[in-house]
Design a protein around this motif. Sequence first.
Motif, PDB file in Angstrom:
ATOM      1  N   TYR A  94       7.013   1.375   3.898  1.00  7.54           N
ATOM      2  CA  TYR A  94       6.129   1.815   2.812  1.00  7.54           C
ATOM      3  C   TYR A  94       6.548   3.206   2.324  1.00  7.54           C
ATOM      4  CZ  TYR A  94       3.177  -1.937   4.605  1.00  7.54           C
ATOM      5  OH  TYR A  94       2.702  -3.147   5.015  1.00  7.54           O
ATOM      6  N   PRO A  95       7.674   3.307   1.601  1.00 12.46           N
ATOM      7  CA  PRO A  95       8.133   4.623   1.146  1.00 12.46           C
ATOM      8  C   PRO A  95       7.226   5.248   0.078  1.00 12.46           C
ATOM      9  CG  PRO A  95       9.543   2.887   0.267  1.00 12.46           C
ATOM     10  CD  PRO A  95       8.584   2.242   1.215  1.00 12.46           C
ATOM     11  N   GLU A  96       6.401   4.424  -0.582  1.00  9.42           N
ATOM     12  CA  GLU A  96       5.519   4.933  -1.640  1.00  9.42           C
ATOM     13  C   GLU A  96       4.286   5.664  -1.083  1.00  9.42           C
ATOM     14  OE1 GLU A  96       3.920   0.908  -0.561  1.00  9.42           O
ATOM     15  OE2 GLU A  96       5.920   1.707  -0.867  1.00  9.42           O
ATOM     16  N   LEU A  97       3.965   5.436   0.192  1.00  5.78           N
ATOM     17  CA  LEU A  97       2.802   6.088   0.812  1.00  5.78           C
ATOM     18  C   LEU A  97       3.182   7.456   1.354  1.00  5.78           C
ATOM     19  CD1 LEU A  97       1.188   3.164   2.854  1.00  5.78           C
ATOM     20  CD2 LEU A  97       0.408   4.128   0.702  1.00  5.78           C
ATOM     21  N   PRO A  98       2.205   8.366   1.428  1.00  4.55           N
ATOM     22  CA  PRO A  98       2.485   9.648   2.072  1.00  4.55           C
ATOM     23  C   PRO A  98       2.882   9.409   3.530  1.00  4.55           C
ATOM     24  CG  PRO A  98       0.363   9.697   0.949  1.00  4.55           C
ATOM     25  CD  PRO A  98       0.858   8.292   0.899  1.00  4.55           C
ATOM     26  N   PRO A  99       3.703  10.279   4.095  1.00 10.34           N
ATOM     27  CA  PRO A  99       4.146  10.052   5.474  1.00 10.34           C
ATOM     28  C   PRO A  99       2.981  10.120   6.465  1.00 10.34           C
ATOM     29  CG  PRO A  99       5.041  12.110   4.585  1.00 10.34           C
ATOM     30  CD  PRO A  99       4.268  11.460   3.497  1.00 10.34           C
TER      31      PRO A  99
END
Length: 136
Positions: free
Chosen positions: A36-41
Motif C-alpha cells: 500500500y504505497p499510497e497510504l502513510p507509512p
Amino acid sequence: MVYLTEMHTITILQMTGYVDRTRTQAEVVRLFQEEYPELPPISQGTVSKIEKQFRERGHVWKIKKNPPNKLSDDHKLDVMLMLEENPHTSSRQTASAFNISHSSILRVLTENQMHPYKLVPTNELTEGDFETNSLL
C-alpha cells in the motif's frame, strides 16, 4: 492507525504470520508499505498494537463506545414534580431518590430554566441586600 481500515488490519495480521512462520515487525512494516504505497507509512508500534489488540480481543473490529444514557421524559417529569412539591430538596437528595446521577439532575434543572442555589441564613442585612421602605 486512524486511517487503517479493518481490511488493512487483517492484512497486517496476515503479514505477521502465525506459529513458527512469523515475521518481525520491521518486515511487516516493509511489506505493508510495498503493498500500500499510497497510504502513510506505518510504524512497528502500530504493528505491535494491532497484534496486542488481536490477542486480547480475538477480533479486529473497532469497539463502539456506548452513547451516554439519556433520561426519559417520564424521569425528567418525575424530577420536576418532586422539586415542585418540595423545592427545598437538594439536587443530591433528588439524585439519590431516583437513583440518577447528580449531573443528570442538574441537566434537567438547566433544561427547565431552574437554577439550584443554597440558602445562606444570616442575622443581619448585608451590603447587597434589597432595601425596602418600611412604615413602622
